[in-house]
Write an enzyme that holds these catalytic residues in place. Structure first.
Site, short mmCIF file in Angstrom:
data_model
loop_
_atom_site.label_atom_id
_atom_site.label_comp_id
_atom_site.label_asym_id
_atom_site.label_seq_id
_atom_site.Cartn_x
_atom_site.Cartn_y
_atom_site.Cartn_z
N HIS A 149 -23.73 1.29 9.79
CA HIS A 149 -22.29 1.19 10.06
C HIS A 149 -21.97 0.03 11.00
O HIS A 149 -20.90 -0.01 11.61
CB HIS A 149 -21.79 2.48 10.70
CG HIS A 149 -22.14 3.71 9.94
ND1 HIS A 149 -21.77 3.88 8.63
CD2 HIS A 149 -22.85 4.81 10.28
CE1 HIS A 149 -22.23 5.04 8.19
NE2 HIS A 149 -22.90 5.63 9.17
N HIS B 70 -20.58 7.17 4.21
CA HIS B 70 -21.93 7.27 3.68
C HIS B 70 -21.89 7.40 2.16
O HIS B 70 -22.85 7.82 1.54
CB HIS B 70 -22.65 8.50 4.21
CG HIS B 70 -22.59 8.64 5.69
ND1 HIS B 70 -21.59 9.31 6.32
CD2 HIS B 70 -23.39 8.15 6.65
CE1 HIS B 70 -21.81 9.26 7.64
NE2 HIS B 70 -22.88 8.57 7.85
#
Lengths: 330, 330
Positions: free
Chosen positions: B56, B218
């Site tokens: 991320h 995700h």
């Protein structure tokens, strides 16, 4: 290929509207496609103007601000801006101290900036131009006679911008920009092609399991195509290609640049390998920048740029900069 | 899918080596996977610690520095870090003023941070925890009970970090973090899946011509799949989804976030549309941030986060910050 756009025809105008709304510190002329520092012209200051095809963001519009560019002219995607944009930009930033055009070496850009320089001088603006041509991968390619201008553009704009901010006269800002370009070399690698809005699909075919070494920032052909390599092997190849052409007598500035779609997680891992190779080659890295700065839309890949930097260039590199894409010390 | 890596097993360690080499202002413990401000513990200052799965970036490691996090613990890709990392981070940053854990709401993270809080308290460190759960798209999903934590994490870390930097006590830093989370909502959209190193291919199938509305970071399933929409239609959908759940009584902070592979050119164009929708809905935007901040590897797509911000939150938002991923005013 899916894109986050309305229609291909309005991509650049839409992005400029978005920049205008996000950055009140900039004046964005959406219709005429010129991005200018809100406080321009800064009295007594040399104006720095650059531009080129869109699709390389944050270059150039994202580098407009204190300590870097005074104005940028975005063309259509991968297409040179027109002289009219450049003349408008020059007029908007000229305080009487003159304007420096920073021009990446692509045939269209070179011709249009040349014409713009003549037109601006007709309007009484003193103009100097510096060509950026740092890419060691190929000589002469799809859009270029000679070497292409890529990552070193960031170094030139930052360092010349810092000198201009300090009040250096045009002659000195121009000389510094030229010195930075002469001291810089780049090499890029593509893992995938990029998608232009007009085409809506990849700009070239790169089969699964292969990469292109020595790619430009428009998906121009590189030096060679090979079977996929590891991050470490790519770092060896890219750094050696740069060092073949640049004797690093001084410490260097290092830019490890992402082409757009390569995740930061991978780019930092690649930087670890670049750092290892430079240590093995006994090159002293004085400053490092890792990120997506000179991109090629959604291309996956990376480039390495080195710039030999003496004390003066390091001091100007460290000087405060406040732009959407690069910011420190202020 | 090609990746710029050596082998999947070393992706996180390689990235940490690269961060260590690029950022001398951080202490990066590659073996134990903890990134700490070089000057930690700062005397008298509450320590801010966050962490989560890698992939991320710049979240969280790129947000370590003056005015934001004191430490970050990266797990494997899309996998929670372990309690041992969090305890090490807490010990490294605790000056005696206590530590705040900023935890995104994913089951693994929540459990591990809870365990770490107990272990740290056993070592005499005062710990408070704040859960970030801003994503309005879905309740309960692949990795989460309740709402997922996404873009608001940046707002929480920035604002709580500014308060901690000013010397606010733990109780107040915790209350501010909670207030920011409570005042924030997000909605994300994916145009493509992301590629994890372990899998080497897309995490889910998204057919050409379709997008996924309400995606997580995700590649978790979203609310619904639809035929491809324009940037303007996506902005309408995302902003309305957020506003259904957030009455914007105050001006808002706006984050227009790229998921990783969406070019900045497209993201600014999308921001123009988000700005239009907010104007139509009479929402007053006080501050705007556009860029790739809370990403999902090489996913193409975007998210919109709004945070209702009163004068106090705006002042803390504007306070100086100096991290690899977010930097201004210093």
């Amino acid at each position: 290929m899916k894109m986050l756009i309305n229609v291909p025809e309005t991509v650049v105008a839409d992005a400029l509207r978005g920049m205008a709304a996000a950055h009140p510190e900039l004046t964005v002329d959406v219709e005429n496609r010129v991005i200018v520092r809100r406080d321009a012209p800064v009295p007594g200051k040399v104006g720095l103007v650059s531009g080129g095809g869109s699709g390389h963001e944050p270059l150039h519009g994202g580098f407009v601000g204190h300590g870097m560019l005074d104005a940028a002219c975005p063309g259509e995607v991968f297409t040179s801006p027109v002289p009219d944009q450049m003349v408008r930009a020059a007029a908007a930033v000229d305080s009487g101290a003159g304007v420096l055009f920073v021009v990446k070496n692509y045939t269209g850009d070179v011709l249009n900036f040349e014409m713009a320089a003549e037109l601006a001088e007709d309007e009484g603006i003193q103009v100097a131009s510096v060509l950026v041509n740092d890419d060691v991968a190929v000589t002469d390619s799809l859009y270029t006679a000679g070497r292409r201008g890529t990552g070193a553009t960031l170094f030139v704009e930052k360092i010349a911008g810092a000198a201009a901010e300090e009040g250096a006269p045009l002659e000195r800002v121009e000389a510094l920009a030229r010195r930075v370009n002469d001291a810089s070399r780049s090499f890029g690698v593509a893992l995938s092609a990029c998608t232009t809005p007009a085409k809506g699909g990849p700009t070239f075919d790169l089969p699964p399991g292969e990469l292109e070494l020595g790619i430009g920032i428009h998906g121009e052909p590189g030096r060679e195509r090979r079977a996929m390599m590891t991050s470490g092997e790519i770092a060896d190849f890219a750094v050696d290609a740069v060092l073949e052409d640049l004797d690093p007598r001084e410490p260097v500035l290092l830019l490890v640049n992402g082409m757009g779609a390569t995740p930061l997680l991978e780019l930092y891992g690649f930087h670890a390998e670049v750092h290892r190779v430079l240590r093995e080659r006994r090159v002293d890295v004085a400053r490092t920048l890792v990120g997506n700065y000179v991109t090629s839309l959604d291309m996956a890949g990376c480039s390495v740029t080195l710039c030999r930097a003496d004390e003066e260039l390091l001091r100007l590199w460290d000087a405060p900069v406040a732009t959407p894409g690069l910011r420190w010390g202020r």
